[in-house]
Write a protein that holds these residues in place. Sequence first.
Motif, PDB file in Angstrom:
ATOM      1  N   MET A   1     -14.612  -8.131 -49.051  1.00  0.00           N
ATOM      2  CA  MET A   1     -14.837  -6.679 -49.014  1.00  0.00           C
ATOM      3  C   MET A   1     -15.749  -6.288 -50.179  1.00  0.00           C
ATOM      4  N   ASN A   2     -16.730  -5.419 -49.918  1.00  0.00           N
ATOM      5  CA  ASN A   2     -17.657  -5.088 -51.004  1.00  0.00           C
ATOM      6  C   ASN A   2     -17.007  -4.123 -51.990  1.00  0.00           C
ATOM      7  N   PRO A   3     -17.527  -4.111 -53.227  1.00  0.00           N
ATOM      8  CA  PRO A   3     -16.878  -3.329 -54.295  1.00  0.00           C
ATOM      9  C   PRO A   3     -16.782  -1.834 -53.958  1.00  0.00           C
ATOM     10  N   GLU A   4     -17.806  -1.324 -53.265  1.00  0.00           N
ATOM     11  CA  GLU A   4     -17.798   0.104 -52.926  1.00  0.00           C
ATOM     12  C   GLU A   4     -16.638   0.425 -51.972  1.00  0.00           C
ATOM     13  N   ARG A   5     -16.462  -0.420 -50.978  1.00  0.00           N
ATOM     14  CA  ARG A   5     -15.388  -0.201 -50.004  1.00  0.00           C
ATOM     15  C   ARG A   5     -14.028  -0.346 -50.680  1.00  0.00           C
ATOM     16  N   GLU A   6     -13.928  -1.317 -51.580  1.00  0.00           N
ATOM     17  CA  GLU A   6     -12.662  -1.519 -52.309  1.00  0.00           C
ATOM     18  C   GLU A   6     -12.318  -0.275 -53.107  1.00  0.00           C
ATOM     19  N   LEU A   7     -13.333   0.298 -53.755  1.00  0.00           N
ATOM     20  CA  LEU A   7     -13.098   1.491 -54.576  1.00  0.00           C
ATOM     21  C   LEU A   7     -12.665   2.668 -53.707  1.00  0.00           C
ATOM     22  N   VAL A   8     -13.350   2.864 -52.597  1.00  0.00           N
ATOM     23  CA  VAL A   8     -13.002   3.976 -51.693  1.00  0.00           C
ATOM     24  C   VAL A   8     -11.565   3.814 -51.201  1.00  0.00           C
ATOM     25  N   GLU A   9     -11.208   2.610 -50.802  1.00  0.00           N
ATOM     26  CA  GLU A   9      -9.855   2.399 -50.277  1.00  0.00           C
ATOM     27  C   GLU A   9      -8.810   2.541 -51.377  1.00  0.00           C
ATOM     28  N   ALA A  10      -9.163   2.164 -52.592  1.00  0.00           N
ATOM     29  CA  ALA A  10      -8.239   2.345 -53.713  1.00  0.00           C
ATOM     30  C   ALA A  10      -7.985   3.836 -53.944  1.00  0.00           C
ATOM     31  N   VAL A  11      -9.055   4.637 -53.858  1.00  0.00           N
ATOM     32  CA  VAL A  11      -8.889   6.083 -54.033  1.00  0.00           C
ATOM     33  C   VAL A  11      -8.023   6.653 -52.911  1.00  0.00           C
ATOM     34  N   LEU A  12      -8.272   6.208 -51.678  1.00  0.00           N
ATOM     35  CA  LEU A  12      -7.498   6.733 -50.541  1.00  0.00           C
ATOM     36  C   LEU A  12      -6.039   6.315 -50.630  1.00  0.00           C
ATOM     37  N   ARG A  13      -5.792   5.141 -51.238  1.00  0.00           N
ATOM     38  CA  ARG A  13      -4.413   4.674 -51.438  1.00  0.00           C
ATOM     39  C   ARG A  13      -3.755   5.367 -52.622  1.00  0.00           C
ATOM     40  N   ARG A  14      -4.577   6.167 -53.349  1.00  0.00           N
ATOM     41  CA  ARG A  14      -4.131   6.849 -54.575  1.00  0.00           C
ATOM     42  C   ARG A  14      -3.728   5.844 -55.649  1.00  0.00           C
ATOM     43  N   ALA A  15      -4.488   4.743 -55.750  1.00  0.00           N
ATOM     44  CA  ALA A  15      -4.248   3.766 -56.804  1.00  0.00           C
ATOM     45  C   ALA A  15      -4.543   4.428 -58.146  1.00  0.00           C
ATOM     46  N   PRO A  16      -3.686   4.218 -59.157  1.00  0.00           N
ATOM     47  CA  PRO A  16      -3.899   4.861 -60.460  1.00  0.00           C
ATOM     48  C   PRO A  16      -5.266   4.486 -61.043  1.00  0.00           C
ATOM     49  N   GLY A  17      -5.987   5.496 -61.512  1.00  0.00           N
ATOM     50  CA  GLY A  17      -7.267   5.260 -62.162  1.00  0.00           C
ATOM     51  C   GLY A  17      -8.434   5.050 -61.217  1.00  0.00           C
ATOM     52  N   ALA A  18      -8.188   4.947 -59.914  1.00  0.00           N
ATOM     53  CA  ALA A  18      -9.277   4.642 -58.978  1.00  0.00           C
ATOM     54  C   ALA A  18     -10.269   5.791 -58.892  1.00  0.00           C
ATOM     55  N   PHE A  19      -9.760   7.013 -58.813  1.00  0.00           N
ATOM     56  CA  PHE A  19     -10.668   8.144 -58.680  1.00  0.00           C
ATOM     57  C   PHE A  19     -11.485   8.340 -59.951  1.00  0.00           C
ATOM     58  N   GLU A  20     -10.872   8.113 -61.098  1.00  0.00           N
ATOM     59  CA  GLU A  20     -11.624   8.217 -62.354  1.00  0.00           C
ATOM     60  C   GLU A  20     -12.741   7.159 -62.377  1.00  0.00           C
ATOM     61  N   ARG A  21     -12.462   5.974 -61.885  1.00  0.00           N
ATOM     62  CA  ARG A  21     -13.503   4.913 -61.817  1.00  0.00           C
ATOM     63  C   ARG A  21     -14.633   5.344 -60.906  1.00  0.00           C
ATOM     64  N   LEU A  22     -14.279   5.963 -59.786  1.00  0.00           N
ATOM     65  CA  LEU A  22     -15.309   6.447 -58.856  1.00  0.00           C
ATOM     66  C   LEU A  22     -16.162   7.500 -59.531  1.00  0.00           C
ATOM     67  N   MET A  23     -15.498   8.409 -60.249  1.00  0.00           N
ATOM     68  CA  MET A  23     -16.244   9.471 -60.928  1.00  0.00           C
ATOM     69  C   MET A  23     -17.184   8.890 -61.969  1.00  0.00           C
ATOM     70  N   ARG A  24     -16.729   7.938 -62.749  1.00  0.00           N
ATOM     71  CA  ARG A  24     -17.586   7.342 -63.779  1.00  0.00           C
ATOM     72  C   ARG A  24     -18.805   6.683 -63.150  1.00  0.00           C
ATOM     73  N   GLU A  25     -18.595   6.100 -61.989  1.00  0.00           N
ATOM     74  CA  GLU A  25     -19.682   5.393 -61.307  1.00  0.00           C
ATOM     75  C   GLU A  25     -20.767   6.362 -60.831  1.00  0.00           C
ATOM     76  N   TYR A  26     -20.356   7.549 -60.359  1.00  0.00           N
ATOM     77  CA  TYR A  26     -21.306   8.438 -59.680  1.00  0.00           C
ATOM     78  C   TYR A  26     -21.546   9.765 -60.374  1.00  0.00           C
TER      79      TYR A  26
END
Lengths: 188, 145
Positions: A1-26
Motif C-alpha cells: 500500500m502506498n504511503p499516501e493511502r496508508e495515511l488517509v486510511e489511518a486518518v479515517l481509522r482515527r489513528a492517534p496523530g494521523a491527522f496531524e501528520r497529514l496536516m504537516r505534509e500538506y
Amino acid sequence: MNPERELVEAVLRRAPGAFERLMREYQGLCWHIVQRMVRHPEDARELCQDTFLRVYRHLDQYRYESPLKYWIGRIAYSIALRHLQRQRTATGADGTEADPPVSPEDEADAFDLEAAHADHAAAQRVHACLDALAPLQRTVLMLYHFDELTIPEIAQITGLAQGTIKSHLFRSRLRLREMLESNARSTP
Amino acid sequence: MTTEGHDTIDDREWAMQERACADDRRDGVSPGGARMARYRFVAHCLRHAPEPALPDDFARMCAQQIEAEARRARASRASFERSLVAASVLLYGPAMIAAALAFGVDAVSMPALLEPATRAAPWLLALLACVGASYGFGRLRGWTS
C-alpha cells in the motif's frame, strides 16, 4: 500500500496523530495557495484551518483518482476564492486589467544581470509588482515558479483550463519583465 | 502565435520565458540578450520571493482543535440517539403493557405482532435485500479501494 493511502486510511481509522501528520505534509501547499490569494496572514491562517476542517470531514469522499495534494489544494483554492468573492475582490480572471503594450526587443539596453542580482532594490520592485498582481495571476505564478508545479498540476488544483493558466503566466511574466525594463530606462 | 482563450501568446516570447525559468533552476545562461536576462532575473525573484510562514505548531494546534470538535459532535450525536431510543422505550413500553391489559397477552405476542408483517413479507424481503446490498457493496468498496 502506498504511503499516501496508508495515511488517509489511518486518518479515517482515527489513528492517534494521523491527522496531524497529514496536516504537516500538506499545510505548506495549502498555505501557499491561500496566502497568495488573500494576502492577509490572519485571514489566511483561518482559511487554512477551514480547509483542513473540510478535509477532515470529507476525507471519506476522496477516491484516489488524483494525488491527495491536488485534492487538498483544490479545497484550499476554492475556500480562498470564495473568501475573495465574498469580499468582492477582483481576481483578475475576467481580464479587466489592461495589459501594458509590448515593447520592441532592445538588444542595445545595457542590462547587467549580475548588477541586478546584487541590486536588492530591483528585487524589491519585482516583489512589489508581484503583490500588485491580481490574486489569481499571483497564485498561478508562484505555484509555477516557487512551488515548481507544472501547468497540468496547477490546472488540477484551480480547476482552470491549461490554456488559461498559460495565459496568466505569460501575461504576468511579461508585465514583470517590462517593469524592470521601464525602471532601467528611467534610472540615470 | 498561439491563441489561448481570448489571449494571443507570442510563442517566441513564451519560449524565452520558459528558457529563463529553466536557466534559473539549473543556474544556466541561455543566449537572448537583455530581454532574456530580465526574464531570468524575474524567475529568480519569483523563486526566492519572501513568503510569510505558518506558525511552527499550526498543524498540532489545528489538528487538536478539529479532532476535539469532531469528538464533541460524535458524542452529541450518540447522546441524541440514546435519547431517541429511551423515548421509544418509554413510549412503546407502556403502550405494549396497556395493549396487553386491554386485549390480553396473546394480542401482543410475537405471532400477532408479525401477522400484518407477513402480508407485506415480499416488500419487507425486498427492503432487507436492498439494505443488505448497500451495506455489502460499501464493505466491498472499502476492501478493494
